[in-house]
Scaffold this active site. Structure first.
Site, PDB file in Angstrom:
ATOM      1  N   ASP A 107      23.946  26.266  33.767  1.00 19.87           N
ATOM      2  CA  ASP A 107      23.388  25.611  32.834  1.00 19.87           C
ATOM      3  C   ASP A 107      21.927  26.226  32.523  1.00 19.87           C
ATOM      4  O   ASP A 107      21.034  26.506  33.340  1.00 19.87           O
ATOM      5  CB  ASP A 107      22.929  24.002  33.368  1.00 19.87           C
ATOM      6  CG  ASP A 107      22.517  23.328  32.207  1.00 19.87           C
ATOM      7  OD1 ASP A 107      22.149  23.826  31.048  1.00 19.87           O
ATOM      8  OD2 ASP A 107      22.498  21.921  32.160  1.00 19.87           O
ATOM      9  N   ARG A 117      20.283  25.774  29.694  1.00 21.07           N
ATOM     10  CA  ARG A 117      19.505  25.101  28.962  1.00 21.07           C
ATOM     11  C   ARG A 117      18.205  25.033  29.156  1.00 21.07           C
ATOM     12  O   ARG A 117      17.843  24.544  30.376  1.00 21.07           O
ATOM     13  CB  ARG A 117      20.079  23.612  28.494  1.00 21.07           C
ATOM     14  CG  ARG A 117      21.243  23.895  27.646  1.00 21.07           C
ATOM     15  CD  ARG A 117      21.960  22.537  27.690  1.00 21.07           C
ATOM     16  NE  ARG A 117      22.333  21.777  28.497  1.00 21.07           N
ATOM     17  CZ  ARG A 117      22.888  20.459  28.878  1.00 21.07           C
ATOM     18  NH1 ARG A 117      23.174  19.770  27.909  1.00 21.07           N
ATOM     19  NH2 ARG A 117      23.373  20.102  30.162  1.00 21.07           N
TER      20      ARG A 117
END
Length: 198
Positions: A127, A129
């Protein structure tokens, strides 16, 4: 961070879920969309959804993920609240790895890998983000205390590290589909998302 061509920026946006105002916030060349509902300015603690861009889920209604249904449910809840904010973060496709890499990960998932192992097999982060831009948008809008629609504890942690106080977490539950059940289970068991799907 705001669009320099129109510092006021808000424009009326009627939707199937209710009436919103829309504005673009620009950060490092990325155009993020913000929708707000209700009367502004507001001294209330505002209900906020920070949604990561997902072309396949949000636009094409892909059932490999829960992004599209989450966006729809969030807009319903925000439109029903006295004050609501949606921050639609661009550049977050495929948990930040991009559209082409996401489709490559899909191919590996079709061969039996889960979403975590597929990313790792491609040499990509699980991930990628980051939510500092969302925190900056909130501060620019005069908000440092919010109620957050999310199931993602990492999002909460990153926002709190960026100085946003999460006064309440509001679960954002949508129905699981046979095509998304394995994906959701991976989010729950390997990524720590707060899900309760049967």
């Amino acid at each position: 961070m705001t669009d320099p061509t129109d510092p006021e920026g808000w424009v009326r946006l009627p939707t199937a879920y209710g009436y919103f105002e829309a504005r673009v916030f620009i950060s490092e060349g990325e155009e993020h969309l913000v929708l707000r509902h209700g009367t502004w300015p507001s001294d209330d603690v505002v209900l906020v959804r920070i949604h990561s861009e997902c072309l396949t889920g949000d636009v094409l209604a892909s059932r490999r993920c829960d992004c599209g249904p989450q966006l729809e449910r969030a807009l319903e809840l925000l439109a029903a609240a006295p004050h609501g904010i949606l921050i639609y973060l661009r550049g977050h496709e495929g948990r930040g790895i991009g559209l082409a890499a996401k489709l490559a990960a899909y191919r590996l998932q079709d061969q039996g890998m889960d979403t975590v192992d597929a990313n790792l097999h491609l040499g990509l982060p699980v991930d990628a983000r980051r939510y500092e831009e969302a925190a900056q948008i909130l501060r620019e809008m005069g908000m440092d205390r919010i109620h957050l629609l999310t199931n993602n504890p990492d999002k909460i942690e990153q926002l709190e590290q960026a100085g946003i106080v999460i006064e309440a977490r509001i679960p954002l539950m949508v129905a699981a589909h046979e095509d998304s059940r394995g994906y959701l289970e991976t989010k729950r068991t390997r990524l720590g998302h707060l899900l309760d799907h049967s």
